[in-house]
Design an enzyme around this catalytic site. Structure first.
Site, mmCIF file in Angstrom:
data_model
loop_
_atom_site.group_PDB
_atom_site.id
_atom_site.type_symbol
_atom_site.label_atom_id
_atom_site.label_comp_id
_atom_site.label_asym_id
_atom_site.label_seq_id
_atom_site.Cartn_x
_atom_site.Cartn_y
_atom_site.Cartn_z
ATOM 1 N N ARG A 266 4.254 -1.990 8.952
ATOM 2 C CA ARG A 266 3.096 -2.761 9.376
ATOM 3 C C ARG A 266 1.829 -1.962 9.090
ATOM 4 O O ARG A 266 1.816 -0.736 9.203
ATOM 5 C CB ARG A 266 3.177 -3.103 10.868
ATOM 6 C CG ARG A 266 4.179 -4.200 11.198
ATOM 7 C CD ARG A 266 3.772 -5.541 10.603
ATOM 8 N NE ARG A 266 4.689 -6.632 10.935
ATOM 9 C CZ ARG A 266 5.665 -7.041 10.161
ATOM 10 N NH1 ARG A 266 5.911 -6.421 9.002
ATOM 11 N NH2 ARG A 266 6.427 -8.070 10.517
ATOM 12 N N GLU A 295 -4.819 -8.912 6.098
ATOM 13 C CA GLU A 295 -4.131 -9.461 4.926
ATOM 14 C C GLU A 295 -4.690 -10.828 4.552
ATOM 15 O O GLU A 295 -4.706 -11.743 5.397
ATOM 16 C CB GLU A 295 -2.622 -9.561 5.218
ATOM 17 C CG GLU A 295 -1.983 -8.200 5.438
ATOM 18 C CD GLU A 295 -0.472 -8.261 5.631
ATOM 19 O OE1 GLU A 295 0.094 -9.378 5.669
ATOM 20 O OE2 GLU A 295 0.152 -7.193 5.734
ATOM 21 N N HIS A 314 2.517 -8.628 0.699
ATOM 22 C CA HIS A 314 3.461 -8.800 1.813
ATOM 23 C C HIS A 314 4.640 -9.680 1.370
ATOM 24 O O HIS A 314 5.058 -10.588 2.094
ATOM 25 C CB HIS A 314 2.773 -9.415 3.038
ATOM 26 C CG HIS A 314 3.479 -9.083 4.323
ATOM 27 N ND1 HIS A 314 2.829 -8.903 5.511
ATOM 28 C CD2 HIS A 314 4.804 -8.891 4.608
ATOM 29 C CE1 HIS A 314 3.699 -8.635 6.477
ATOM 30 N NE2 HIS A 314 4.907 -8.618 5.949
#
Length: 355
Positions: A266, A295, A314
């Protein structure tokens, strides 16, 4: 011996709350047809952008559809995935729900945000489902750097031929933060490359290290010592209060110079300013980043333009086999749930620890 009941038991209502291919939904519906009713309404969910897409975070359901969606949620006993696009505590919308199977591993913060941390609702996660593709990404990045694939492609484009000396992985040290299912898979592949494997863990006994597949485990206060010998540092840990800002200026200063850094955990675990400084001064020779605090990163983020950074949106865990594996797990857990074997359902989220 108790006589069998002649009263017909009501079916369990299972609702799919994130995009899923029709074939996989059909598998769930067919698993226990006499005991389960399935709610599958792809018309009330966002369109998928790619295989394994679980929904665009920016998408919003039209108000007239949202009323129907909330009505269906209120009738469900079990949910495939945590419902998205509900801003606050979710309990009032799911009064009957007793179990949620999520499609992600790191769902602790989302469970907390939705107000389920202190509820009686069971939450099983996708922990371990993504270990293989995430590990493949780690070694794709490591080999990309050590074998200078980027430079080779550029010189091929320019029709240039310059011999060079690469880096051998054998004998190098792979350090892992988060020796869970993903971290252990990373270590397994590292050993195949004949790398030494170390990790930061809660317990550091040699027997536990061997059982997890590591040559040595370090305690939290020994992190600088582990970082000093790391040729490659991989972050696999979940986001918890214990891991927030774990890697800051002091930790990157302790890191072995020239290390490769990979974050598949993370973004909140890493101090971005400290990482940028380490990338610029050569402490970190190369970074592969699948996750960020924000993000996507802002357009003016320096990470976009650094030549020694590889950005993955991601997506390192998303592969074409993901949903099939998730459905396999869900059906297995659903069988245990229907038969009251709750202790066999796995992996179960510890809602206090958030992982």
């Amino acid at each position: 011996m108790t006589a069998p009941s002649l009263t017909k038991q009501p079916k369990l209502v299972v609702m799919i709350t994130s995009p899923l291919e029709p074939g996989h939904a059909s598998r769930i519906a067919a698993a226990f047809p006499d005991r389960v009713d399935l709610i599958y309404r792809p018309d009330l969910m966002p369109a998928t952008r790619y295989i394994g897409d679980h929904g665009d975070p920016a998408w919003r359901r039209p108000s007239e559809q949202n009323e129907e969606w909330l009505r269906l949620l209120a009738s469900a006993d079990v949910l495939w995935d945590l419902p998205q696009y509900i801003p606050g505590p979710i309990a009032p919308y799911i009064p009957r729900v007793r179990w949620v199977q999520t499609t992600s591993a790191g769902v602790g913060p989302q469970v907390h945000r939705l107000g389920l941390q202190d509820s009686d609702i069971l939450v099983t996660t996708a922990s371990g489902i993504h270990a293989q593709p995430l590990t493949e990404f780690v070694f794709a990045a490591l080999l990309y750097h050590t074998k200078e694939i980027g430079r080779l492609r550029e010189e091929q484009r320019l029709h240039q031929w310059h011999r060079f000396c690469g880096i051998e992985l054998a004998g190098r040290t792979m350090a892992v933060i988060g020796p869970g299912r993903i971290g252990r898979e990373v270590a397994s592949v590292a050993r195949a490359f004949r790398m030494r494997t170390v990790a930061m863990g809660r317990s550091t006994e040699a027997a536990r290290a061997a059982a997890l597949g590591f040559d040595r485990l370090y305690e939290r206060d020994e992190l600088p010592e582990m970082l000093a010998e790391a040729d490659c540092l991989v972050v696999c840990a979940p986001q918890t209060p214990e891991t927030d800002n774990l890697l800051g200026p002091a930790e990157f200063a302790a890191l072995k110079r020239g290390a490769v850094f990979v974050n598949i955990g993370r973004g909140t675990i890493v101090d971005d300013v400290a990482l940028l400084a380490a990338l610029r001064d050569g402490t970190v020779a190369f970074a592969a980043l699948d996750v960020f605090r924000e993000e996507p990163p802002p357009d003016d983020s320096p990470f976009w333009d650094l030549p020694n950074v590889l950005i993955n949106p991601h997506s390192a865990s998303t592969v074409d086999s993901e949903n099939a594996k998730l459905v396999d797990r869900f059906i297995e857990n659903l069988g245990h749930f229907l038969d009251g074997r709750l202790e066999r359902m796995a992996p179960m989220l510890d809602k206090k620890r958030l992982y």
